[in-house]
Design a protein around this motif. Sequence first.
Motif, PDB file in Angstrom:
ATOM      1  N   ARG A   9       4.243 -31.156   5.186  1.00 25.79           N
ATOM      2  CA  ARG A   9       2.854 -31.620   5.152  1.00 25.79           C
ATOM      3  C   ARG A   9       2.766 -33.123   4.937  1.00 25.79           C
ATOM      4  N   TRP A  10       3.600 -33.678   4.082  1.00 23.03           N
ATOM      5  CA  TRP A  10       3.490 -35.097   3.771  1.00 23.03           C
ATOM      6  C   TRP A  10       3.874 -35.977   4.960  1.00 23.03           C
ATOM      7  N   GLN A  11       4.811 -35.527   5.804  1.00 26.05           N
ATOM      8  CA  GLN A  11       5.175 -36.330   6.966  1.00 26.05           C
ATOM      9  C   GLN A  11       3.999 -36.418   7.945  1.00 26.05           C
ATOM     10  N   GLY A  12       3.293 -35.321   8.120  1.00 25.73           N
ATOM     11  CA  GLY A  12       2.111 -35.337   8.982  1.00 25.73           C
ATOM     12  C   GLY A  12       1.035 -36.259   8.436  1.00 25.73           C
ATOM     13  N   LEU A  13       0.846 -36.227   7.118  1.00 27.05           N
ATOM     14  CA  LEU A  13      -0.144 -37.111   6.505  1.00 27.05           C
ATOM     15  C   LEU A  13       0.209 -38.573   6.731  1.00 27.05           C
ATOM     16  N   ILE A  14       1.473 -38.913   6.533  1.00 25.14           N
ATOM     17  CA  ILE A  14       1.908 -40.299   6.728  1.00 25.14           C
ATOM     18  C   ILE A  14       1.713 -40.716   8.186  1.00 25.14           C
ATOM     19  N   CYS A  15       2.052 -39.852   9.117  1.00 29.91           N
ATOM     20  CA  CYS A  15       1.884 -40.178  10.547  1.00 29.91           C
ATOM     21  C   CYS A  15       0.420 -40.425  10.898  1.00 29.91           C
ATOM     22  N   ILE A  54      -7.968 -35.608   3.536  1.00 32.54           N
ATOM     23  CA  ILE A  54      -6.786 -35.812   2.689  1.00 32.54           C
ATOM     24  C   ILE A  54      -7.006 -35.212   1.315  1.00 32.54           C
ATOM     25  N   GLY A  55      -8.158 -35.480   0.732  1.00 33.40           N
ATOM     26  CA  GLY A  55      -8.449 -34.921  -0.584  1.00 33.40           C
ATOM     27  C   GLY A  55      -8.402 -33.402  -0.606  1.00 33.40           C
ATOM     28  N   ASN A  56      -8.765 -32.779   0.505  1.00 36.29           N
ATOM     29  CA  ASN A  56      -8.754 -31.321   0.580  1.00 36.29           C
ATOM     30  C   ASN A  56      -7.369 -30.734   0.801  1.00 36.29           C
ATOM     31  N   PRO A  60      -1.873 -28.857  -2.884  1.00 34.98           N
ATOM     32  CA  PRO A  60      -0.646 -28.106  -3.167  1.00 34.98           C
ATOM     33  C   PRO A  60       0.627 -28.950  -3.212  1.00 34.98           C
ATOM     34  N   LEU A  61       0.566 -30.213  -2.813  1.00 33.92           N
ATOM     35  CA  LEU A  61       1.776 -31.038  -2.810  1.00 33.92           C
ATOM     36  C   LEU A  61       2.205 -31.374  -4.232  1.00 33.92           C
ATOM     37  N   PRO A  62       3.521 -31.516  -4.464  1.00 34.01           N
ATOM     38  CA  PRO A  62       3.968 -31.961  -5.783  1.00 34.01           C
ATOM     39  C   PRO A  62       3.493 -33.397  -6.032  1.00 34.01           C
ATOM     40  N   HIS A  63       3.088 -33.669  -7.242  1.00 34.60           N
ATOM     41  CA  HIS A  63       2.539 -34.977  -7.618  1.00 34.60           C
ATOM     42  C   HIS A  63       1.388 -35.360  -6.695  1.00 34.60           C
ATOM     43  N   SER A  64       0.510 -34.415  -6.447  1.00 30.80           N
ATOM     44  CA  SER A  64      -0.515 -34.584  -5.421  1.00 30.80           C
ATOM     45  C   SER A  64      -1.466 -35.740  -5.709  1.00 30.80           C
ATOM     46  N   TRP A  65      -1.725 -36.053  -6.961  1.00 24.48           N
ATOM     47  CA  TRP A  65      -2.665 -37.131  -7.235  1.00 24.48           C
ATOM     48  C   TRP A  65      -2.122 -38.479  -6.766  1.00 24.48           C
ATOM     49  N   LEU A  66      -0.807 -38.635  -6.694  1.00 26.55           N
ATOM     50  CA  LEU A  66      -0.230 -39.883  -6.184  1.00 26.55           C
ATOM     51  C   LEU A  66      -0.506 -40.067  -4.694  1.00 26.55           C
ATOM     52  N   TRP A  67      -0.628 -38.943  -3.969  1.00 27.72           N
ATOM     53  CA  TRP A  67      -0.888 -39.009  -2.531  1.00 27.72           C
ATOM     54  C   TRP A  67      -2.276 -39.562  -2.226  1.00 27.72           C
ATOM     55  N   LEU A  68      -3.161 -39.568  -3.221  1.00 32.07           N
ATOM     56  CA  LEU A  68      -4.485 -40.138  -3.013  1.00 32.07           C
ATOM     57  C   LEU A  68      -4.419 -41.636  -2.702  1.00 32.07           C
ATOM     58  N   PHE A  69      -3.368 -42.298  -3.158  1.00 34.47           N
ATOM     59  CA  PHE A  69      -3.249 -43.740  -2.990  1.00 34.47           C
ATOM     60  C   PHE A  69      -2.574 -44.153  -1.684  1.00 34.47           C
ATOM     61  N   ALA A 101     -13.116 -35.241  -3.036  1.00 36.86           N
ATOM     62  CA  ALA A 101     -12.701 -34.037  -2.305  1.00 36.86           C
ATOM     63  C   ALA A 101     -11.533 -33.349  -3.002  1.00 36.86           C
ATOM     64  N   TYR A 102     -10.627 -34.116  -3.557  1.00 38.64           N
ATOM     65  CA  TYR A 102      -9.481 -33.569  -4.288  1.00 38.64           C
ATOM     66  C   TYR A 102      -9.950 -32.795  -5.522  1.00 38.64           C
ATOM     67  N   GLY A 103     -10.924 -33.350  -6.234  1.00 37.44           N
ATOM     68  CA  GLY A 103     -11.448 -32.686  -7.433  1.00 37.44           C
ATOM     69  C   GLY A 103     -12.232 -31.416  -7.116  1.00 37.44           C
ATOM     70  N   ARG A 104     -12.869 -31.390  -5.973  1.00 40.45           N
ATOM     71  CA  ARG A 104     -13.651 -30.207  -5.597  1.00 40.45           C
ATOM     72  C   ARG A 104     -12.791 -29.078  -5.040  1.00 40.45           C
ATOM     73  N   GLU A 105     -11.607 -29.434  -4.518  1.00 37.95           N
ATOM     74  CA  GLU A 105     -10.720 -28.414  -3.935  1.00 37.95           C
ATOM     75  C   GLU A 105     -10.162 -27.553  -5.053  1.00 37.95           C
ATOM     76  N   LYS A 106     -10.209 -26.261  -4.868  1.00 35.35           N
ATOM     77  CA  LYS A 106      -9.693 -25.339  -5.882  1.00 35.35           C
ATOM     78  C   LYS A 106      -8.193 -25.226  -5.732  1.00 35.35           C
ATOM     79  N   GLY A 107      -7.473 -25.456  -6.816  1.00 40.11           N
ATOM     80  CA  GLY A 107      -6.006 -25.439  -6.775  1.00 40.11           C
ATOM     81  C   GLY A 107      -5.515 -24.080  -7.084  1.00 40.11           C
TER      82      GLY A 107
END
Length: 107
Positions: A9-15, A54-56, A60-69, A101-107
């Motif tokens: 998932r993270w590679q797709g996000l970066i692309c 992205i926020g949605n 599920p990613l590890p350390h997901s809050w870092l991906w917000l940046f 969006a990240y905060g509203r998504e149910k984990g």
Amino acid sequence: MHNLLDKYRWQGLICIDLLLGIIFPFFIKWVGIDKAWRFGLIFIVINCLWSIVIGNIIKPLPHSWLWLFVWPLIYMVGNWLFYPKYAYLFAIVYLGASYIAYGREKG
């Protein structure tokens, strides 16, 4: 197939971040679209929608809050290359939209 998507998932996000943050602005500037359309269409509509997506999807990613940046940082690189300095403020907007969006998504 679903496990494969979760694993990479993270590679797709970066692309997609690189596409929207650097390649797409280069293409838009090269084509010569009017500044009002560039800011209205790209910065407000497309990039804000991508921030919400992205926020949605990063929950599920590890350390997901870092991906917000990641998206705002890639956007800032593209902005540094192609747009005026005042457009940096959109990075704060994108970070805020992703965080909401990240905060509203149910984990």
